[in-house]
Design an enzyme around this catalytic site. Structure first.
Site, PDB file in Angstrom:
ATOM      1  N   GLU A  49      -0.198  -8.629   7.317  1.00 17.75           N
ATOM      2  CA  GLU A  49      -0.956  -8.630   6.056  1.00 17.75           C
ATOM      3  C   GLU A  49      -0.722  -7.327   5.297  1.00 17.75           C
ATOM      4  O   GLU A  49      -0.694  -7.306   4.070  1.00 17.75           O
ATOM      5  CB  GLU A  49      -2.452  -8.863   6.341  1.00 17.75           C
ATOM      6  N   HIS A  94       0.594  -4.472  10.565  1.00 12.49           N
ATOM      7  CA  HIS A  94       0.173  -5.880  10.573  1.00 12.49           C
ATOM      8  C   HIS A  94       0.856  -6.612   9.419  1.00 12.49           C
ATOM      9  O   HIS A  94       1.072  -6.039   8.347  1.00 12.49           O
ATOM     10  CB  HIS A  94      -1.350  -5.956  10.437  1.00 12.49           C
ATOM     11  N   GLY A 137      -7.629 -12.607  15.655  1.00 10.85           N
ATOM     12  CA  GLY A 137      -8.249 -12.432  14.350  1.00 10.85           C
ATOM     13  C   GLY A 137      -9.553 -13.195  14.275  1.00 10.85           C
ATOM     14  O   GLY A 137     -10.589 -12.758  14.785  1.00 10.85           O
ATOM     15  N   GLY A 138      -9.509 -14.363  13.652  1.00 17.05           N
ATOM     16  CA  GLY A 138     -10.720 -15.154  13.385  1.00 17.05           C
ATOM     17  C   GLY A 138     -11.644 -15.309  14.583  1.00 17.05           C
ATOM     18  O   GLY A 138     -12.862 -15.143  14.461  1.00 17.05           O
ATOM     19  N   SER A 163      -3.787 -17.357  15.651  1.00 16.38           N
ATOM     20  CA  SER A 163      -4.626 -18.504  15.991  1.00 16.38           C
ATOM     21  C   SER A 163      -4.943 -18.614  17.489  1.00 16.38           C
ATOM     22  O   SER A 163      -5.040 -19.717  18.030  1.00 16.38           O
ATOM     23  CB  SER A 163      -4.010 -19.808  15.477  1.00 16.38           C
ATOM     24  N   ASN A 178      -9.073  -8.077  16.040  1.00 12.94           N
ATOM     25  CA  ASN A 178      -8.816  -7.506  14.713  1.00 12.94           C
ATOM     26  C   ASN A 178      -9.774  -8.169  13.735  1.00 12.94           C
ATOM     27  O   ASN A 178      -9.580  -9.314  13.354  1.00 12.94           O
ATOM     28  CB  ASN A 178      -7.348  -7.776  14.321  1.00 12.94           C
ATOM     29  N   TRP A 179     -10.782  -7.422  13.353  1.00 12.37           N
ATOM     30  CA  TRP A 179     -11.823  -8.005  12.487  1.00 12.37           C
ATOM     31  C   TRP A 179     -11.375  -8.135  11.045  1.00 12.37           C
ATOM     32  O   TRP A 179     -12.048  -8.757  10.237  1.00 12.37           O
ATOM     33  CB  TRP A 179     -13.105  -7.161  12.560  1.00 12.37           C
ATOM     34  N   LYS A 180     -10.272  -7.483  10.690  1.00 11.45           N
ATOM     35  CA  LYS A 180      -9.766  -7.511   9.312  1.00 11.45           C
ATOM     36  C   LYS A 180     -10.877  -7.084   8.338  1.00 11.45           C
ATOM     37  O   LYS A 180     -11.646  -6.183   8.661  1.00 11.45           O
ATOM     38  CB  LYS A 180      -9.191  -8.893   9.002  1.00 11.45           C
ATOM     39  N   GLY A 203      -4.079 -17.237  11.123  1.00  9.82           N
ATOM     40  CA  GLY A 203      -5.140 -17.815  10.308  1.00  9.82           C
ATOM     41  C   GLY A 203      -4.877 -19.241   9.869  1.00  9.82           C
ATOM     42  O   GLY A 203      -5.566 -19.774   9.012  1.00  9.82           O
ATOM     43  N   GLU A 257       3.247 -11.300  16.286  1.00 12.55           N
ATOM     44  CA  GLU A 257       2.395 -12.209  15.532  1.00 12.55           C
ATOM     45  C   GLU A 257       3.259 -12.996  14.546  1.00 12.55           C
ATOM     46  O   GLU A 257       3.584 -12.471  13.465  1.00 12.55           O
ATOM     47  CB  GLU A 257       1.328 -11.436  14.753  1.00 12.55           C
TER      48      GLU A 257
END
Ligand code: 13P
Length: 251
Positions: A97, A95, A232-233, A211, A10-12, A172, A166
């Site tokens: 977010e 998600h 993610g990251g 993470s 997930n590149w966000k 993150g 999640e």
């Protein structure tokens, strides 16, 4: 029941242009021959270009959201048929977010799951508790409430849709859930799905997100009810992401 591992990046709000094209190409090269299924979720601005580049490769493309109407006067929104036409086969929905910053609710996530399924877009539906909810002992209550909103929809095509657990406190933050913490919730989610249908429970892939990195992936992915990762990251670096993909056990 063997479920094929799925690793989704997930590149966000990152890599939405030339950088995204480069990253997608690098991911395809670095994960070539992988046993696990691989998906990348770029921003909408670069999704069609990436889907075009990745056509014929083993890497699938996901949207990060959709609006649950096919077309009409909904300025700024993107529909499931549009994602499909752009070359996506997947879509991340609900998600945390989006729930936190964009007012998404259990009801809107359900509507989006319905729209995705109607368009033959495979939903990756996200659930997870905040730190306050975990500390109040409400982890399962919250996860079940979020899951129950769409599980009957997933049951219409068992094994097609994917659930991502999640924990919000692990996103993150570098605070990954321990293997035991994650497995405990994943097993409970599967049991909850079993109350809807045994087939749904045995076929649904439940991903862990929060993470996930190359150095903790093997432990998490080795757990009985963890069928992949939503990254993610660490998905913004092709080599690091490929290392997570390769950490999935052989099936
Ligand atoms: P991080 O891997 O950066 O914690 O993000 C997880 C996530 O939100 C994936 O959807």
């Amino acid at each position: 029941m063997t479920r094929k591992y799925l690793i989704a990046g997930n590149w966000k709000l990152n890599a939405g242009g030339a950088k995204g094209i480069e990253l997608a190409t690098a991911v395809a090269a670095a994960t070539k021959g992988a046993q696990a299924e691989v998906v990348v979720a770029p921003p909408f601005t670069v999704l069609a270009a990436i889907a075009n580049d990745l056509e014929g490769t083993h890497v699938g493309v996901a949207g990060q959201n959709l609006y649950p109407k096919d077309s009409g006067a909904f300025t700024g929104e993107i529909s499931a048929p549009m994602l499909l036409e752009a070359g996506a086969k997947w879509v991340i929905l609900g998600h945390s977010e989006r729930r936190q910053y964009f007012g998404e609710t259990d009801a809107s996530v359900k509507d989006k799951v319905v729209a995705a399924l109607a368009a033959n877009l495979c939903p990756i539906a996200c659930i997870g508790e905040t730190l306050a909810e975990r500390e109040a002992g409400k982890t399962l209550e919250v996860c079940f409430r979020q899951l129950d909103a769409f599980s009957a929809e997933l049951a219409k095509r068992p094994g097609y849709g994917v659930v991502a657990y999640e924990p919000v406190w692990a996103i993150g933050t570098g605070k990954v859930a321990t293997q035991e913490q994650a497995q405990e919730v994943h097993a409970a989610i599967r049991q909850r799905l079993a109350a809807v249908s045994a087939e749904l429970a045995s076929k649904t892939r439940i991903l862990y997100g929060g993470s996930v990195k190359a150095d903790n992936a093997a432990g998490l992915l080795g757990s009985a009810d963890i069928d992949g990762a939503l990254v993610g990251g660490a998905s913004l670096d092709a080599a690091g992401f490929a290392a997570i993909v390769k950490a999935a056990p052989a099936t």
